[in-house]
Design a protein around this motif. Structure first.
Motif, mmCIF file in Angstrom:
data_model
loop_
_atom_site.group_PDB
_atom_site.id
_atom_site.type_symbol
_atom_site.label_atom_id
_atom_site.label_comp_id
_atom_site.label_asym_id
_atom_site.label_seq_id
_atom_site.Cartn_x
_atom_site.Cartn_y
_atom_site.Cartn_z
ATOM 1 N N LEU A 72 0.816 -1.212 0.000
ATOM 2 C CA LEU A 72 0.000 0.000 0.000
ATOM 3 C C LEU A 72 0.851 1.264 0.000
ATOM 4 N N SER A 73 2.149 1.098 0.233
ATOM 5 C CA SER A 73 3.042 2.250 0.337
ATOM 6 C C SER A 73 3.631 2.624 -1.027
ATOM 7 N N TYR A 74 4.228 3.804 -1.063
ATOM 8 C CA TYR A 74 4.854 4.288 -2.300
ATOM 9 C C TYR A 74 6.010 3.393 -2.733
ATOM 10 N N ARG A 75 6.641 2.697 -1.779
ATOM 11 C CA ARG A 75 7.818 1.881 -2.102
ATOM 12 C C ARG A 75 7.487 0.761 -3.079
ATOM 13 N N SER A 76 6.264 0.246 -2.989
ATOM 14 C CA SER A 76 5.895 -0.871 -3.858
ATOM 15 C C SER A 76 5.685 -0.436 -5.305
ATOM 16 N N LYS A 77 5.633 0.868 -5.538
ATOM 17 C CA LYS A 77 5.418 1.372 -6.900
ATOM 18 C C LYS A 77 6.707 1.392 -7.712
ATOM 19 N N ALA A 79 8.734 -1.116 -8.317
ATOM 20 C CA ALA A 79 9.053 -2.384 -8.985
ATOM 21 C C ALA A 79 7.788 -3.217 -9.104
ATOM 22 N N ASN A 80 7.903 -4.309 -9.842
ATOM 23 C CA ASN A 80 6.778 -5.227 -10.017
ATOM 24 C C ASN A 80 7.041 -6.594 -9.387
ATOM 25 N N LYS A 81 8.307 -6.820 -8.998
ATOM 26 C CA LYS A 81 8.671 -8.093 -8.383
ATOM 27 C C LYS A 81 9.414 -7.825 -7.083
ATOM 28 N N PHE A 82 9.211 -8.749 -6.120
ATOM 29 C CA PHE A 82 9.733 -8.494 -4.779
ATOM 30 C C PHE A 82 10.215 -9.787 -4.121
ATOM 31 N N ILE A 83 11.123 -9.615 -3.155
ATOM 32 C CA ILE A 83 11.621 -10.715 -2.336
ATOM 33 C C ILE A 83 11.201 -10.462 -0.892
ATOM 34 N N ALA A 84 10.542 -11.427 -0.275
ATOM 35 C CA ALA A 84 10.193 -11.334 1.136
ATOM 36 C C ALA A 84 11.456 -11.608 1.956
#
Length: 304
Positions: A72-77, A79-84
């Motif tokens: 929900l934060s600006y940080r997720s905008k 990239a489209n792929k992420f590592i937990a």
């Protein structure tokens, strides 16, 4: 040689691996550490703050909420792929059932392509590695192991609580299951010399390591190292010395190793010393200048 190719950057590695920019979601899994709960010690490593490496993470007991709030934060905008990325304290220090529950709680979005676990070598066993390997069919799996130094005498001084041979055993076990390993090393630990840095690099090169994190030793509030600093028992290293050591590490480490970090960030409100740690660009720009002016690159002096 292009400047950005002088060492194997994590960002470029992930982009090549996943086809686009891939970022980490830093997660506090609510773990403790055998070096804090009394199993080994109650005081932790002498440099470790009260929140471990999670001083910058906004804690929520619900791991899924942490991940959802990230998206929900600006940080997720960006990239489209992420590592937990389970970052704080020892993220394999629990029962297999609880570990699986916590890991699963983070893997709640299709944009998550990897699972990265930070832990200690003495908290790795075959049951844990088997659990981690079970995620490999659907995710990239990586384990970060704290080493800090190959000098076991320093390990005792910093209250690390495990030996370098335990690090070797953990790496071997992770290798057997095809799980990538990232080693942490610290420059400027108490009583360590440039020779200790050389020995640590040589030690790492004897292992099948896929990544490395390098950062300086800094003093933060409410730690044993802070007491040592105020009592005149510890003097932080200079930026110049750190850059010299960093240059040695990168030019002597295997060219196949991915460089995950060359500078650590202490929280501004907790940092006591050295002051230069607040200026990350001093490290990045200074290191880039050394490499360019001397035409150096990763592994140029690596001896297999």
């Amino acid at each position: 040689m292009k400047d950005e190719e002088r060492f194997k950057h994590l960002n470029n590695y992930l982009k090549n691996k996943f086809g686009e920019r891939t970022l980490k979601i830093c997660i506090d899994g609510g773990f403790t550490c055998p070096n804090r709960d009394g199993s080994i010690s109650s005081s932790g490593c002498i440099f470790c703050s009260e929140k471990g490496s999670g001083d910058l993470i906004k804690y929520d007991a619900d791991i899924s909420n942490q991940v959802s709030n990230y998206f929900l934060s600006y940080r997720s905008k960006r990239a489209n792929k992420f590592i937990a990325y389970f970052q704080n304290f020892t993220n394999t220090y629990d029962s297999i059932q609880n570990l699986k529950s916590k890991y699963d709680s983070a893997l709640i979005d299709d944009r998550i392509v990897g699972l990265e676990i930070a832990t200690r070598p003495d908290c790795i066993n075959e049951d844990i590695v088997r659990l981690l390997a079970s995620y490999k069919n659907n995710y990239y799996v990586c384990v970060e192991l704290g080493l800090q130094t190959s000098n076991d005498n320093t390990g005792i001084l910093i209250n690390r609580g495990y030996t370098s041979s335990q690090f070797s055993n953990a790496v071997k076990l992770l290798n057997q299951y095809g799980i990538d390993v990232v080693a942490h090393i610290m420059i400027g630990l108490p009583n360590e010399s440039f020779e200790d840095v050389k020995n640590t690099v040589n030690f790492i090169n004897k292992h099948n390591i896929q990544g490395i994190k390098v950062h300086s030793t800094y003093v933060v509030k409410n730690t044993v190292l802070a007491d040592m600093y105020f009592n005149g028992m510890y003097e932080p290293i200079s930026l110049e010395y750190y850059l010299d050591c960093l240059t040695y590490v990168i030019t002597h480490i295997s060219p196949e190793v991915v460089i995950h970090r060359i500078s650590g960030d202490a929280p501004k409100d907790l940092l006591i010393a050295p002051e230069w740690n607040l200026h990350k660009k001093w490290v990045l720009n200074g290191f880039d200048k050394i490499l360019r002016e001397n035409d150096l690159y990763q592994g140029i002096y690596y001896n297999d």
